[in-house]
Motif scaffolding. Structure first.
Motif, mmCIF file in Angstrom:
data_model
loop_
_atom_site.group_PDB
_atom_site.id
_atom_site.type_symbol
_atom_site.label_atom_id
_atom_site.label_comp_id
_atom_site.label_asym_id
_atom_site.label_seq_id
_atom_site.Cartn_x
_atom_site.Cartn_y
_atom_site.Cartn_z
ATOM 1 N N ILE A 188 0.837 -1.202 0.000
ATOM 2 C CA ILE A 188 0.000 0.000 0.000
ATOM 3 C C ILE A 188 0.874 1.254 0.000
ATOM 4 C CG2 ILE A 188 -1.672 1.335 1.331
ATOM 5 C CD1 ILE A 188 -2.746 -1.338 2.402
ATOM 6 N N LEU A 189 1.835 1.301 0.914
ATOM 7 C CA LEU A 189 2.681 2.488 1.039
ATOM 8 C C LEU A 189 3.532 2.705 -0.207
ATOM 9 C CD1 LEU A 189 3.771 1.945 4.745
ATOM 10 C CD2 LEU A 189 2.323 3.797 3.901
ATOM 11 N N ARG A 190 4.063 1.613 -0.754
ATOM 12 C CA ARG A 190 4.905 1.733 -1.952
ATOM 13 C C ARG A 190 4.091 2.279 -3.122
ATOM 14 N NH1 ARG A 190 6.686 -3.265 -2.314
ATOM 15 N NH2 ARG A 190 8.745 -2.959 -1.350
ATOM 16 N N ASP A 191 2.861 1.808 -3.264
ATOM 17 C CA ASP A 191 2.010 2.307 -4.347
ATOM 18 C C ASP A 191 1.614 3.767 -4.111
ATOM 19 O OD1 ASP A 191 2.074 -0.058 -5.757
ATOM 20 O OD2 ASP A 191 0.294 -0.876 -4.784
ATOM 21 N N MET A 204 3.230 6.085 -2.341
ATOM 22 C CA MET A 204 4.357 7.021 -2.391
ATOM 23 C C MET A 204 5.071 7.008 -3.735
ATOM 24 S SD MET A 204 5.751 6.158 1.457
ATOM 25 C CE MET A 204 7.200 7.216 1.361
ATOM 26 N N ALA A 205 4.859 5.929 -4.517
ATOM 27 C CA ALA A 205 5.405 5.824 -5.881
ATOM 28 C C ALA A 205 6.913 6.107 -5.887
ATOM 29 C CB ALA A 205 4.643 6.760 -6.806
ATOM 30 N N GLU A 206 7.347 7.081 -6.681
ATOM 31 C CA GLU A 206 8.779 7.357 -6.830
ATOM 32 C C GLU A 206 9.404 7.866 -5.534
ATOM 33 O OE1 GLU A 206 9.218 10.055 -10.050
ATOM 34 O OE2 GLU A 206 8.550 8.622 -11.583
ATOM 35 N N GLU A 207 8.594 8.499 -4.711
ATOM 36 C CA GLU A 207 9.109 9.007 -3.435
ATOM 37 C C GLU A 207 9.632 7.878 -2.554
ATOM 38 O OE1 GLU A 207 7.580 11.796 0.310
ATOM 39 O OE2 GLU A 207 6.168 11.096 -1.214
ATOM 40 N N TRP A 208 8.997 6.724 -2.643
ATOM 41 C CA TRP A 208 9.432 5.554 -1.871
ATOM 42 C C TRP A 208 10.872 5.188 -2.227
ATOM 43 C CZ3 TRP A 208 7.275 2.276 1.834
ATOM 44 C CH2 TRP A 208 7.902 1.050 2.013
ATOM 45 N N GLU A 209 11.167 5.077 -3.513
ATOM 46 C CA GLU A 209 12.508 4.690 -3.945
ATOM 47 C C GLU A 209 13.527 5.773 -3.614
ATOM 48 O OE1 GLU A 209 13.532 1.813 -4.938
ATOM 49 O OE2 GLU A 209 11.496 1.012 -4.781
ATOM 50 N N ARG A 210 13.139 7.040 -3.735
ATOM 51 C CA ARG A 210 14.073 8.126 -3.400
ATOM 52 C C ARG A 210 14.453 8.075 -1.930
ATOM 53 N NH1 ARG A 210 10.720 11.373 -6.773
ATOM 54 N NH2 ARG A 210 9.689 12.230 -4.925
ATOM 55 N N ASN A 247 3.760 9.439 9.652
ATOM 56 C CA ASN A 247 2.315 9.727 9.630
ATOM 57 C C ASN A 247 1.661 9.480 8.276
ATOM 58 O OD1 ASN A 247 2.349 10.510 12.364
ATOM 59 N ND2 ASN A 247 3.009 12.572 11.800
ATOM 60 N N ARG A 248 2.016 8.389 7.634
ATOM 61 C CA ARG A 248 1.312 7.970 6.424
ATOM 62 C C ARG A 248 0.116 7.133 6.865
ATOM 63 N NH1 ARG A 248 2.698 9.936 1.208
ATOM 64 N NH2 ARG A 248 4.775 10.818 1.440
ATOM 65 N N GLU A 249 -1.089 7.638 6.628
ATOM 66 C CA GLU A 249 -2.280 6.954 7.121
ATOM 67 C C GLU A 249 -2.764 5.910 6.115
ATOM 68 O OE1 GLU A 249 -5.331 9.560 8.401
ATOM 69 O OE2 GLU A 249 -4.038 10.645 9.812
ATOM 70 N N VAL A 250 -3.091 4.747 6.646
ATOM 71 C CA VAL A 250 -3.590 3.637 5.838
ATOM 72 C C VAL A 250 -4.914 3.164 6.424
ATOM 73 C CG1 VAL A 250 -3.183 1.249 5.151
ATOM 74 C CG2 VAL A 250 -1.299 2.880 5.085
ATOM 75 N N ARG A 251 -5.899 3.018 5.557
ATOM 76 C CA ARG A 251 -7.211 2.510 5.968
ATOM 77 C C ARG A 251 -7.345 1.075 5.490
ATOM 78 N NH1 ARG A 251 -12.623 2.129 4.089
ATOM 79 N NH2 ARG A 251 -14.191 2.763 5.633
ATOM 80 N N PHE A 252 -7.718 0.174 6.408
ATOM 81 C CA PHE A 252 -7.830 -1.245 6.081
ATOM 82 C C PHE A 252 -9.230 -1.718 6.446
ATOM 83 C CE2 PHE A 252 -7.327 -5.776 6.447
ATOM 84 C CZ PHE A 252 -6.384 -6.084 5.481
ATOM 85 N N ASP A 253 -9.917 -2.264 5.467
ATOM 86 C CA ASP A 253 -11.308 -2.702 5.671
ATOM 87 C C ASP A 253 -11.436 -4.178 5.317
ATOM 88 O OD1 ASP A 253 -14.014 -2.946 5.933
ATOM 89 O OD2 ASP A 253 -14.481 -1.084 4.877
ATOM 90 N N ARG A 254 -11.661 -5.016 6.339
ATOM 91 C CA ARG A 254 -11.820 -6.457 6.113
ATOM 92 C C ARG A 254 -13.212 -6.798 5.609
ATOM 93 N NH1 ARG A 254 -9.839 -9.903 11.199
ATOM 94 N NH2 ARG A 254 -10.401 -11.576 9.755
ATOM 95 N N GLY A 255 -14.149 -5.887 5.859
ATOM 96 C CA GLY A 255 -15.522 -6.161 5.466
ATOM 97 C C GLY A 255 -16.233 -7.023 6.493
ATOM 98 N N GLY A 256 -17.409 -7.535 6.103
ATOM 99 C CA GLY A 256 -18.187 -8.365 7.017
ATOM 100 C C GLY A 256 -18.573 -7.576 8.264
ATOM 101 N N HIS A 257 -18.452 -8.229 9.434
ATOM 102 C CA HIS A 257 -18.809 -7.551 10.682
ATOM 103 C C HIS A 257 -17.625 -6.797 11.283
ATOM 104 C CE1 HIS A 257 -17.105 -11.438 11.938
ATOM 105 N NE2 HIS A 257 -16.752 -10.826 13.038
ATOM 106 N N ILE A 277 -3.275 7.447 -4.446
ATOM 107 C CA ILE A 277 -3.305 8.743 -3.777
ATOM 108 C C ILE A 277 -1.903 9.197 -3.396
ATOM 109 C CG2 ILE A 277 -4.307 9.999 -1.839
ATOM 110 C CD1 ILE A 277 -6.380 7.721 -1.666
ATOM 111 N N PRO A 278 -1.428 10.350 -3.905
ATOM 112 C CA PRO A 278 -0.074 10.792 -3.611
ATOM 113 C C PRO A 278 0.029 11.637 -2.364
ATOM 114 C CG PRO A 278 -1.035 12.224 -5.257
ATOM 115 C CD PRO A 278 -2.077 11.186 -4.905
ATOM 116 N N GLU A 279 -1.113 12.084 -1.832
ATOM 117 C CA GLU A 279 -1.046 12.968 -0.686
ATOM 118 C C GLU A 279 -0.595 12.220 0.554
ATOM 119 O OE1 GLU A 279 -3.486 12.935 -2.763
ATOM 120 O OE2 GLU A 279 -4.076 14.944 -3.365
ATOM 121 N N LYS A 280 -0.459 13.000 1.628
ATOM 122 C CA LYS A 280 0.028 12.450 2.888
ATOM 123 C C LYS A 280 -0.903 11.397 3.441
ATOM 124 C CE LYS A 280 1.452 13.950 7.509
ATOM 125 N NZ LYS A 280 1.577 15.084 8.404
#
Length: 531
Positions: free
Chosen positions: A200-203, A205-211, A221-231, A523-526
């Motif tokens: 997720i983070l690599r995608d 941040m794209a080129e910023e990740w490699e730099r 503070n890179r926020e990641v949302r994870f949704d398993r679904g269901g209950h 999404i390239p933003e923070k």
């Protein structure tokens, strides 16, 4: 055996070679004497018969202080008795023994000896002597213990960190983790959650990740949302990472310096804060969408009135055309005049109503997370779903690319499609009331599927329901109302997508929505929402 096996044999006249046997024995004796390992030869009772120079360096005892004494003079008396018993059992069985003894130097200090003892056999296969070889490994042992203790200390410190922490090598393999990371694995239902977060983070941040990786810097503070679904409710994590290098400790890198890059990744659970913020956001959305619904109803009412007025106006135009073709007499001219007045008045009314239609809010295109939009829509409609006794089966793909789109338009579209499904199931005779919503993506498309267990839509109406002002409520089928599907089609067209009713689904109605993957970006933003 003499005290000094290295004593040279009787000299020979110059130029005369020593016998081969005597020469080899002298070479062997000199080799043992100069060997860098402490060597001693004893009789069958461990009485010392010979020691080399290294023995003196390691123990502090000179040959004259050692020869004739028992090897026990080196014992510190702290080595367990069982070790000596095992030692003697093996060598008396004519086997080599290797192990560790705690010895005492001549000056009184203790040292750890890495010792090997082997029996020396006669031609009759009888043990005549023993040879012992040992090294002082005190410093090596101390360093090993320090490394072990430091490792335990580091693991203890890392394990006590109150956030999920993991150390990854260049292949994204886990080198070190803590208890919170193991808890995270269970919470998310993933064997190796670090790989999912890294993807997720690599995608994002794209080129910023490699730099950052090349510069050996980090991110915060890179926020990641994870949704398993269901209950399972969505979870949010604030991620931070830092790259650093260590020398390669593999054997093959001994002669070739090769630094290995590692990533220290932390994942802080900020779900509680995000849920509070989401609750405020949902309440604001309810108020906003209530206002938007009023405007939409006004827009639909005016559009419907225009649609109904436009019909008679068209008939008036047709009537005038027919009269004109037949030829105009005095009476017909008066009639055409009246028709023109009525038509003009009608067109004026239509023009006034068109000016009264509220304009659409054409907000800017932004990265939109479809999972988040759908989840918010379900939350917005929760009370209505519960009141109708509808069970929601929510199955999102946890990691989904973001769509460049108009968030408010997409949210309204999903809301109207789901409301159609609710209306379809909220009828007498519908026993099973299930709403199934799923998302996924493939190489080319983003997919959304919304299924209900209502009466479904007849095959002949699957296209017609997308026509303006068409409703199945009045056709006797009692299926979906069709309300909003025209608007849904419009929104889908704006986003270069496709919406259709699945003709193969017979358990109710299944609406399939597709968006072109090439119309998406990560999404390239923070803040990056996934789920």
């Amino acid at each position: 055996m003499s005290k000094h096996p290295t004593d040279k044999p009787a000299s020979k006249p110059p130029g005369e070679a020593l016998p081969v046997e005597n020469g080899m024995l002298a070479l062997f004796a000199e080799t043992v004497e100069q060997a860098p390992v402490a060597i001693s030869i004893t009789d069958g009772k461990a009485n010392i018969l010979y020691v080399n120079k290294a023995f003196t360096r390691v123990t502090g005892y000179a040959p004259e202080e050692s020869i004739g004494r028992n090897e026990s003079m080196l014992s510190d008396k702290n080595t367990p008795k069982s070790v000596y018993e095992e030692l003697w059992r093996r060598i008396q069985s004519q086997q080599t023994w290797h192990g560790y003894l705690l010895n005492r130097h001549k000056d009184g200090r203790r040292y750890l000896a890495d010792l090997t003892i082997a029996p020396i056999l006669s031609e009759r296969n009888e043990t005549t002597h023993y040879i012992g070889m040992h090294r002082d490994i005190t410093e090596m042992y101390r360093l090993e213990q320090q490394v072990t203790q430091q490792k335990v200390l580091i693991e203890t410190v890392v394990d006590s960190i109150p956030v999920a922490t993991v150390l990854l090598d260049e292949a994204d393999n886990v080198v070190l983790d803590n208890q919170m990371y193991k808890t995270l694995s269970g919470d998310l239902g993933l064997v190796d959650p670090a790989r999912t977060f890294i993807d997720i983070l690599r995608d994002d941040m794209a080129e910023e990740w490699e730099r950052m990786k090349q510069r050996k810097s980090g991110f915060h503070n890179r926020e990641v949302r994870f949704d398993r679904g269901g209950h399972y409710a969505p979870r949010w994590y604030a991620c931070a990472g830092s790259w650093f290098c260590l020398e390669d400790d593999r054997v093959e890198a001994f002669f070739n310096e090769n630094a290995q890059t590692y990533l220290l990744l932390t994942m802080t659970d900020i779900t509680q804060q995000k849920r509070q913020a989401e609750e405020i956001r949902i309440n604001a959305l309810k108020a906003l969408m209530a206002e938007e619904e009023k405007i939409q109803r006004l827009r639909e009412t005016l559009s419907g009135a225009i649609h109904h007025i436009q019909g008679p106006i068209n008939l008036l135009k047709a009537a005038k055309t027919m009269l004109t073709r037949r030829g105009l007499d005095a009476r017909s001219v008066s009639l055409v005049d009246i028709l023109d007045q009525i038509r003009s008045a009608g067109e004026h009314s239509v023009a006034l109503m068109k000016r009264c239609i509220p304009e659409h809010n054409n907000s800017a295109m932004t990265p939109v997370n479809l999972n988040q939009l759908l989840h918010e829509t379900i939350v917005l409609l929760t009370e209505r779903l519960l009141a109708c006794g509808i069970v929601v089966d929510w199955k999102p793909t946890p990691v989904l690319p973001a769509l460049m789109g108009r968030e408010s338009h997409l949210r309204t579209m999903f809301k109207q499609i789901i409301e159609n499904a609710i209306e379809a199931m909220n009828q007498s005779g519908i026993v099973t009331r299930e709403l199934r919503i799923s998302t996924w993506c493939d190489q080319h498309l983003l997919h959304v599927s919304i299924e209900d267990t209502g009466p479904g839509i007849p095959d002949e109406l699957r296209v017609k329901v997308f026509e303006p002002f068409f409703s199945t409520k009045n056709d006797g089928h009692g299926g979906h109302s069709g309300t909003g599907l025209t608007m849904a089609q419009e929104v889908i067209n704006q986003h270069l997508g496709l919406i259709r009713i699945d003709p193969n689904y017979r358990e109710g109605c299944r609406v399939r929505i597709q968006f072109n993957i090439h119309n998406t970006i990560f999404i390239p933003e923070k803040v990056s929402d996934h789920g």
